[in-house]
Scaffold this active site. Sequence first.
Site, mmCIF file in Angstrom:
data_model
loop_
_atom_site.group_PDB
_atom_site.id
_atom_site.type_symbol
_atom_site.label_atom_id
_atom_site.label_comp_id
_atom_site.label_asym_id
_atom_site.label_seq_id
_atom_site.Cartn_x
_atom_site.Cartn_y
_atom_site.Cartn_z
ATOM 1 N N ASP A 182 5.866 54.096 101.670
ATOM 2 C CA ASP A 182 5.177 53.421 101.176
ATOM 3 C C ASP A 182 4.443 52.791 102.009
ATOM 4 O OD1 ASP A 182 6.302 55.146 98.768
ATOM 5 O OD2 ASP A 182 6.331 53.261 97.318
ATOM 6 N N LYS B 247 -0.718 53.708 95.222
ATOM 7 C CA LYS B 247 -0.050 53.279 94.228
ATOM 8 C C LYS B 247 -0.457 52.206 93.973
ATOM 9 C CE LYS B 247 4.285 50.691 95.758
ATOM 10 N NZ LYS B 247 5.296 50.849 96.070
ATOM 11 N N LYS C 175 1.111 56.809 92.104
ATOM 12 C CA LYS C 175 2.519 55.896 91.050
ATOM 13 C C LYS C 175 2.377 54.210 91.142
ATOM 14 C CE LYS C 175 6.397 53.178 93.644
ATOM 15 N NZ LYS C 175 7.611 53.969 95.317
#
Lengths: 284, 331
Positions: B168, B231, B267
């Site tokens: 991430d 995300k 996400k």
Amino acid sequence: MSERLGVRKTYKLVVNGAFPRSESGRSYEVRDAAGALLANAAQASRKDLRDAVRAARAAQPGWWGASAYNRGQVLYRVAEMAEARREELADQVVAAEGVERAHATATVERAIDRIVWFAGWTDKIAQVYGGTNPVAGPYFNFSIPTPSGVVGVVAPAEDSLLGLVETVMAPICAGNAVVVLASETRPIPAVLLGEMAATADLPAGVLNVLTGRLAELAPVLADHEDVDGLDLAGAGEMRADLAARGAGSIKRVLADDPRDPDAAALRRIRAFLETTTVWHTIGQ
Amino acid sequence: MEQVSTTHRIASGSAVVRIPDTASLPVIETEAALRALLASLSGVDAVGAAARAAKLATRSLKQSTKRDALDLAISMVDLTTLEGADTPDRVRSLCAKAWRPDPADPSTPSAAAVCVYPDLVATAREALAGSAVAVASVATAFPSGRASLAVKLADVAEAVAAGADEVDMVIDRGAFLSGRLGQVFDEIVAVREACGTAHLKVILETGELVTLDAVRRASWLAMAARADFIKTSTGKVAVSATPPVALVMLEAARDFAEATGRVVGVKLAGGIRSAKEALRYLVVVNETAGALWLSPRYFRFGASSLLNDLLAQRTKQRRGVYVRPELFSGD
């Protein structure tokens, strides 16, 4: 001059110090003793009950964490609020129960006195139900009464003010937080008590009042695993079923008639106490 | 296999998305080409997006659909701990939780992944050996993204070497907001290469991008740079995932898939604590991007306390009574 329109009051739930309508949007008609429409009250749903239990759980440690003296002061303040609204309470008792005005006034005064009585107990419970225990060793051994936690109360159906005060104030004075299902047919005094508590420094969530259908709400309350005690004073014929449901998650269950004198009221306080015992070494 | 049927049932009447069979990614070799791509995107109607998200939030899932949706949501959770005070033991207990979220009920699906800082990846890898739960690691100077590219790449390399399946990364919001789009793009491309086979999730930190227009452009920028996931947030700033932001990012993922044939996941992270919110987001996914995204492969929740509420609701559905929060281990 046109005639003035009266402002009618909506009796809402008391959850977490706020006054929401039911999440479900439902309401039901409350009728007076003669059968005339008295008011509309919110008809709480299972989700309102869940929210109320969550609020009670969150509020309880803070309420118990306050000093016993402070809890007594707050409950006394509830009595002060009730004293200032005696006339309104008496009106509602007359309407709900169909009694004479003088009788209703006496009932309200008695209820207020009972609140003061419970206020006085907050800092005496530990002396009566706690103590030091004799042990064969070099230790101090104390037993301390602590609250059960969240107590669900099914308020008495008929005795809408005095019975309510008995069943609600006993667990609260011992440091519990309460979710009360008000009398289905006579819910208004319970809502008023909730309003008074909210303006009397009682922390949000310590007293939550739900109005609605008992047959819908009481089983959910009895089944709820995050409720530690049940007072089934107003459960009537549902009492055995609710007690059995309560046993499913090992709740303390009390099924007394609340209209008994002080000794029975002490039993109500005792009913929702646990005992914590502490060992402490001597001389080190 | 069970996942397929679950997805199918919730997905009845989902958005229709036509994805070309062959991928044709936009060719971006100059900053001008990137600017042209982003300039071709239409603006977002912020009021309309908020209204649409609010409208979808009124949908209610009941009965078996609700049960399926709760299981699906559990399987989409990236169980996350990103605290300075994290310890190996805390990570191990988090891994056990992700693997068997409710030990009392073996039918409970596992979470999708655990998400930790790079130095704890090896611990998580070891604790999850033999499970299907992935290990995700934040990297690239998380959470601010303010470090040189060399430092960011070293951060990524360390996480991947320790066994992270997913990385991430955070974009450099300072660069994005001041218009240095090429720099942001190049960083994502470089990190993508450093990831090797690991999946790359690109954190846009939408709370700092301020407008939905910026969210749409940043989403496209990240997808064009071959992110596997986009995300929302780090969870470290005041505003995290919101329904309108989720809507815009899902639209971007859908449009990108329709235009290029490449399916990018979404996400949501930060601030999602209740099962009710999670189910509302699943409705948004279904209505916006369609059934393909209703799978942990393409949709995730980055969360920690959310999992316990999902488990509590799942148990409520099965047993018919409200349960104690303490029934499920804390994290």
